[in-house]
Design a protein around this motif. Structure first.
Motif, PDB file in Angstrom:
ATOM      1  N   ALA A 217       0.874  -1.168   0.000  1.00  0.00           N
ATOM      2  CA  ALA A 217       0.000   0.000   0.000  1.00  0.00           C
ATOM      3  C   ALA A 217       0.917   1.224   0.000  1.00  0.00           C
ATOM      4  CB  ALA A 217      -0.897  -0.018   1.242  1.00  0.00           C
ATOM      5  N   PRO A 218       0.375   2.434  -0.155  1.00  0.00           N
ATOM      6  CA  PRO A 218       1.233   3.619  -0.118  1.00  0.00           C
ATOM      7  C   PRO A 218       2.031   3.708   1.186  1.00  0.00           C
ATOM      8  CG  PRO A 218      -0.919   4.181  -0.977  1.00  0.00           C
ATOM      9  CD  PRO A 218      -1.023   2.773  -0.476  1.00  0.00           C
ATOM     10  N   VAL A 219       3.295   4.111   1.069  1.00  0.00           N
ATOM     11  CA  VAL A 219       4.188   4.194   2.221  1.00  0.00           C
ATOM     12  C   VAL A 219       4.898   5.544   2.226  1.00  0.00           C
ATOM     13  CG1 VAL A 219       6.196   3.190   3.386  1.00  0.00           C
ATOM     14  CG2 VAL A 219       4.576   1.693   2.181  1.00  0.00           C
ATOM     15  N   ALA A 220       4.978   6.154   3.408  1.00  0.00           N
ATOM     16  CA  ALA A 220       5.754   7.377   3.613  1.00  0.00           C
ATOM     17  C   ALA A 220       6.888   7.080   4.588  1.00  0.00           C
ATOM     18  CB  ALA A 220       4.866   8.491   4.149  1.00  0.00           C
ATOM     19  N   PHE A 221       8.081   7.559   4.259  1.00  0.00           N
ATOM     20  CA  PHE A 221       9.273   7.369   5.083  1.00  0.00           C
ATOM     21  C   PHE A 221       9.772   8.735   5.523  1.00  0.00           C
ATOM     22  CE2 PHE A 221      14.074   6.971   4.882  1.00  0.00           C
ATOM     23  CZ  PHE A 221      14.217   6.330   6.106  1.00  0.00           C
ATOM     24  N   ILE A 222       9.943   8.926   6.842  1.00  0.00           N
ATOM     25  CA  ILE A 222      10.385  10.212   7.374  1.00  0.00           C
ATOM     26  C   ILE A 222      11.694  10.013   8.119  1.00  0.00           C
ATOM     27  CG2 ILE A 222       9.776  12.233   8.761  1.00  0.00           C
ATOM     28  CD1 ILE A 222       7.033   9.797   7.987  1.00  0.00           C
ATOM     29  N   ASP A 223      12.729  10.767   7.748  1.00  0.00           N
ATOM     30  CA  ASP A 223      14.042  10.634   8.374  1.00  0.00           C
ATOM     31  C   ASP A 223      14.782  11.953   8.230  1.00  0.00           C
ATOM     32  OD1 ASP A 223      16.891   9.596   8.892  1.00  0.00           O
ATOM     33  OD2 ASP A 223      15.753   7.726   9.002  1.00  0.00           O
ATOM     34  N   ASP A 224      15.741  12.196   9.141  1.00  0.00           N
ATOM     35  CA  ASP A 224      16.531  13.426   9.067  1.00  0.00           C
ATOM     36  C   ASP A 224      17.836  13.242   8.310  1.00  0.00           C
ATOM     37  OD1 ASP A 224      17.492  11.816  11.358  1.00  0.00           O
ATOM     38  OD2 ASP A 224      18.876  13.483  11.666  1.00  0.00           O
ATOM     39  N   SER A 225      18.178  11.998   7.951  1.00  0.00           N
ATOM     40  CA  SER A 225      19.483  11.696   7.358  1.00  0.00           C
ATOM     41  C   SER A 225      19.418  11.587   5.838  1.00  0.00           C
ATOM     42  CB  SER A 225      20.015  10.385   7.940  1.00  0.00           C
ATOM     43  OG  SER A 225      21.119   9.916   7.201  1.00  0.00           O
ATOM     44  N   GLY A 226      20.248  12.374   5.168  1.00  0.00           N
ATOM     45  CA  GLY A 226      20.339  12.251   3.721  1.00  0.00           C
ATOM     46  C   GLY A 226      20.836  10.883   3.295  1.00  0.00           C
ATOM     47  N   ASP A 227      21.751  10.294   4.065  1.00  0.00           N
ATOM     48  CA  ASP A 227      22.248   8.957   3.741  1.00  0.00           C
ATOM     49  C   ASP A 227      21.126   7.934   3.784  1.00  0.00           C
ATOM     50  OD1 ASP A 227      24.806   9.910   3.433  1.00  0.00           O
ATOM     51  OD2 ASP A 227      25.464   9.336   5.450  1.00  0.00           O
ATOM     52  N   GLN A 228      20.220   8.066   4.752  1.00  0.00           N
ATOM     53  CA  GLN A 228      19.114   7.117   4.834  1.00  0.00           C
ATOM     54  C   GLN A 228      18.117   7.319   3.690  1.00  0.00           C
ATOM     55  OE1 GLN A 228      19.318   4.588   6.424  1.00  0.00           O
ATOM     56  NE2 GLN A 228      20.519   4.942   8.267  1.00  0.00           N
ATOM     57  N   HIS A 229      17.933   8.550   3.251  1.00  0.00           N
ATOM     58  CA  HIS A 229      17.066   8.766   2.092  1.00  0.00           C
ATOM     59  C   HIS A 229      17.702   8.185   0.830  1.00  0.00           C
ATOM     60  CE1 HIS A 229      13.752  10.927   3.826  1.00  0.00           C
ATOM     61  NE2 HIS A 229      14.599  11.644   4.551  1.00  0.00           N
ATOM     62  N   ALA A 230      19.018   8.266   0.730  1.00  0.00           N
ATOM     63  CA  ALA A 230      19.697   7.648  -0.405  1.00  0.00           C
ATOM     64  C   ALA A 230      19.524   6.130  -0.375  1.00  0.00           C
ATOM     65  CB  ALA A 230      21.179   8.018  -0.391  1.00  0.00           C
ATOM     66  N   SER A 231      19.631   5.538   0.801  1.00  0.00           N
ATOM     67  CA  SER A 231      19.424   4.098   0.946  1.00  0.00           C
ATOM     68  C   SER A 231      17.993   3.727   0.583  1.00  0.00           C
ATOM     69  CB  SER A 231      19.735   3.674   2.388  1.00  0.00           C
ATOM     70  OG  SER A 231      19.497   2.298   2.580  1.00  0.00           O
ATOM     71  N   ALA A 232      17.046   4.558   1.021  1.00  0.00           N
ATOM     72  CA  ALA A 232      15.639   4.295   0.704  1.00  0.00           C
ATOM     73  C   ALA A 232      15.388   4.375  -0.796  1.00  0.00           C
ATOM     74  CB  ALA A 232      14.751   5.283   1.452  1.00  0.00           C
ATOM     75  N   ARG A 233      15.960   5.380  -1.456  1.00  0.00           N
ATOM     76  CA  ARG A 233      15.765   5.502  -2.900  1.00  0.00           C
ATOM     77  C   ARG A 233      16.370   4.309  -3.638  1.00  0.00           C
ATOM     78  NH1 ARG A 233      18.026  10.502  -6.505  1.00  0.00           N
ATOM     79  NH2 ARG A 233      20.015   9.518  -5.971  1.00  0.00           N
ATOM     80  N   ARG A 234      17.508   3.831  -3.142  1.00  0.00           N
ATOM     81  CA  ARG A 234      18.197   2.724  -3.803  1.00  0.00           C
ATOM     82  C   ARG A 234      17.424   1.408  -3.671  1.00  0.00           C
ATOM     83  NH1 ARG A 234      22.621   4.088  -2.119  1.00  0.00           N
ATOM     84  NH2 ARG A 234      22.770   2.903  -0.177  1.00  0.00           N
ATOM     85  N   HIS A 235      16.859   1.160  -2.494  1.00  0.00           N
ATOM     86  CA  HIS A 235      16.255  -0.151  -2.236  1.00  0.00           C
ATOM     87  C   HIS A 235      14.736  -0.134  -2.175  1.00  0.00           C
ATOM     88  CE1 HIS A 235      20.154  -1.981  -1.495  1.00  0.00           C
ATOM     89  NE2 HIS A 235      20.455  -0.990  -0.695  1.00  0.00           N
ATOM     90  N   ALA A 236      14.136   1.038  -2.007  1.00  0.00           N
ATOM     91  CA  ALA A 236      12.675   1.122  -1.892  1.00  0.00           C
ATOM     92  C   ALA A 236      12.203   2.369  -2.625  1.00  0.00           C
ATOM     93  CB  ALA A 236      12.268   1.163  -0.422  1.00  0.00           C
ATOM     94  N   GLY A 237      12.512   2.413  -3.907  1.00  0.00           N
ATOM     95  CA  GLY A 237      12.336   3.622  -4.694  1.00  0.00           C
ATOM     96  C   GLY A 237      10.917   4.112  -4.840  1.00  0.00           C
ATOM     97  N   ASP A 238       9.926   3.248  -4.620  1.00  0.00           N
ATOM     98  CA  ASP A 238       8.542   3.698  -4.778  1.00  0.00           C
ATOM     99  C   ASP A 238       7.941   4.202  -3.469  1.00  0.00           C
ATOM    100  OD1 ASP A 238       8.677   1.176  -3.736  1.00  0.00           O
ATOM    101  OD2 ASP A 238       6.946   0.390  -4.830  1.00  0.00           O
ATOM    102  N   VAL A 239       8.743   4.253  -2.413  1.00  0.00           N
ATOM    103  CA  VAL A 239       8.296   4.810  -1.137  1.00  0.00           C
ATOM    104  C   VAL A 239       8.512   6.325  -1.154  1.00  0.00           C
ATOM    105  CG1 VAL A 239       8.858   4.927   1.326  1.00  0.00           C
ATOM    106  CG2 VAL A 239       8.687   2.702   0.195  1.00  0.00           C
ATOM    107  N   ALA A 240       7.541   7.096  -0.697  1.00  0.00           N
ATOM    108  CA  ALA A 240       7.663   8.554  -0.636  1.00  0.00           C
ATOM    109  C   ALA A 240       8.586   8.936   0.519  1.00  0.00           C
ATOM    110  CB  ALA A 240       6.291   9.196  -0.446  1.00  0.00           C
ATOM    111  N   ARG A 241       9.574   9.770   0.233  1.00  0.00           N
ATOM    112  CA  ARG A 241      10.616  10.098   1.211  1.00  0.00           C
ATOM    113  C   ARG A 241      10.499  11.559   1.659  1.00  0.00           C
ATOM    114  NH1 ARG A 241      12.569   7.533  -3.073  1.00  0.00           N
ATOM    115  NH2 ARG A 241      13.494   9.421  -3.964  1.00  0.00           N
ATOM    116  N   LEU A 242      10.326  11.762   2.979  1.00  0.00           N
ATOM    117  CA  LEU A 242      10.218  13.100   3.554  1.00  0.00           C
ATOM    118  C   LEU A 242      11.434  13.359   4.436  1.00  0.00           C
ATOM    119  CD1 LEU A 242       7.130  11.833   3.366  1.00  0.00           C
ATOM    120  CD2 LEU A 242       6.558  14.006   4.455  1.00  0.00           C
TER     121      LEU A 242
END
Length: 228
Positions: free
Chosen positions: A165-190
């Motif tokens: 289902a739709p997923v939102a990911f919230i984190d303060d770390s740019g490195d973690q957003h890069a990891s999220a984009r690499r492995h879970a690219g269809d998750v919305a990153r805030l």
């Protein structure tokens, strides 16, 4: 939403067994929107609290970049990494249960819990899991907690695959957003930095999709993302 592909064996093997067990026990329900949210600097203060704790011990603290090893000094001299580690670990052991809430976090998540399931995906040491759970519960954020290790992308992809289902990911770390984009690219990153101490230092994460200023903005964005 398009059905997510099944996990491959090598993906599962990339997640440590303890983390995988915590993901399983988080109780994510298929077919329901999901919010995966970091803790330090998103739900609770770390840097500001740590600065106070260090200065009470007689050290100087001046954060000029997104790292601790240049911020702590004694008589104007920067501490070595060997001197810093015991301080950081001492803080984690003593203060995790007492970390203070980021403004608006609990109230926003209480409201969002009506439209989505919530999992706290944090990289705090596994040894203080009970303290982290107790701290968040005491701040009215009694959500399932996963104590991740390293990049969060694979764990996030596991959660998204389970939710389907739709997923939102919230984190303060740019490195973690890069990891999220690499492995879970269809998750919305805030990219949300809740600490006023860190806001002037941490620039916008280029790999994030959205950059809310605070939890009020984040809540509105999350509702749009999740359709609620």
């Amino acid at each position: 939403m398009t059905e997510r592909p099944n996990w491959r064996a090598e993906d599962l093997e990339a997640i440590p067994p303890r983390v995988l067990a915590e993901l399983e026990s988080a109780g994510v329900e298929p077919g329901r929107p999901l919010i995966a949210v970091d803790a330090d600097e998103v739900l609770v203060h770390f840097a500001e609290h740590f600065a106070e704790w260090v200065m009470e011990k007689g050290f100087e603290f001046e954060l000029t970049e997104y790292r601790l090893d240049t911020a702590i000094r004694r008589d104007g001299e920067a501490l070595s990494r060997d001197e810093i580690f015991p301080l950081v670990w001492g803080f984690v052991e003593c203060e995790t249960r007492r970390q203070r809430q980021i403004d608006g976090a609990a109230a926003a998540l209480r409201r969002l819990a009506g439209v989505a399931q919530i999992v706290v995906l944090t990289n705090a040491p596994a040894q203080v899991r009970a303290d982290r759970v107790a701290n968040l519960a005491g701040l009215d954020m009694p959500f399932p907690v996963v104590m991740n290790e390293g990049g969060k992308g694979r764990a996030l992809d596991w959660l998204a695959s389970r939710a389907n289902a739709p997923v939102a990911f919230i984190d303060d770390s740019g490195d973690q957003h890069a990891s999220a984009r690499r492995h879970a690219g269809d998750v919305a990153r805030l990219h949300l930095v809740g600490s006023t101490m860190l806001k002037p230092i941490v620039g916008p994460a280029e790999t994030a999709d959205h950059h809310p200023h605070d939890w009020r903005e984040a809540e509105d964005m999350i509702r749009q993302i999740l359709g609620g």
